[in-house]
Design a protein around this motif. Structure first.
Motif: not given
Length: 122
Positions: A55-61, A97-104
């Motif tokens: 869960g932590r690896r997937f970004g969950f709190g 969304a994060q991936m798209a921002e990193v690509a930009r």
């Protein structure tokens, strides 16, 4: 106690610090068996630790993970799975969304780098 892991064994197996393991116990993600000051982790706690780290690896709190783990005890597998699908869908949207921002950002950096390199050629 052959199927139980001691505190140090648990830290080693999951590559976590003693502080992390104690914290997970403090916030009630894990409930090891205790004998005096010694802690022992059985198959249930090992499985929960795998889920926590995934869960932590997937970004969950941690609180989100704790609430999700509580569902199993309170309502059973089906409700826990339903909650998981909702959580996963939401997290997938956030990661995309994060991936798209990193690509930009990469495209902008590449463009600036190429423009700068070209100006050096002149």
């Amino acid at each position: 106690m052959s199927d139980l892991l001691g505190f140090k064994e648990m830290c080693t197996r999951f590559e976590v610090t003693p502080r992390t393991l104690r914290y997970y116990e403090y916030i009630e993600l894990l409930s090891p068996q205790k004998e005096g000051r010694a802690r022992f982790y059985g198959p249930r706690e090992v499985a929960r630790m795998k889920l926590i780290l995934r869960g932590r690896r997937f970004g969950f709190g941690l609180e989100e993970i704790r609430q999700w783990l509580l569902l199993y005890d309170q309502k059973g597998t089906r409700e826990q799975y339903q909650a998981w699908v909702v959580m996963a869908d939401r997290q997938l949207q956030a990661l995309e969304a994060q991936m798209a921002e990193v690509a930009r950002t990469i495209a902008d950096l590449r463009l600036l780098r190429d423009e700068t390199a070209a100006s050096l050629q002149d």
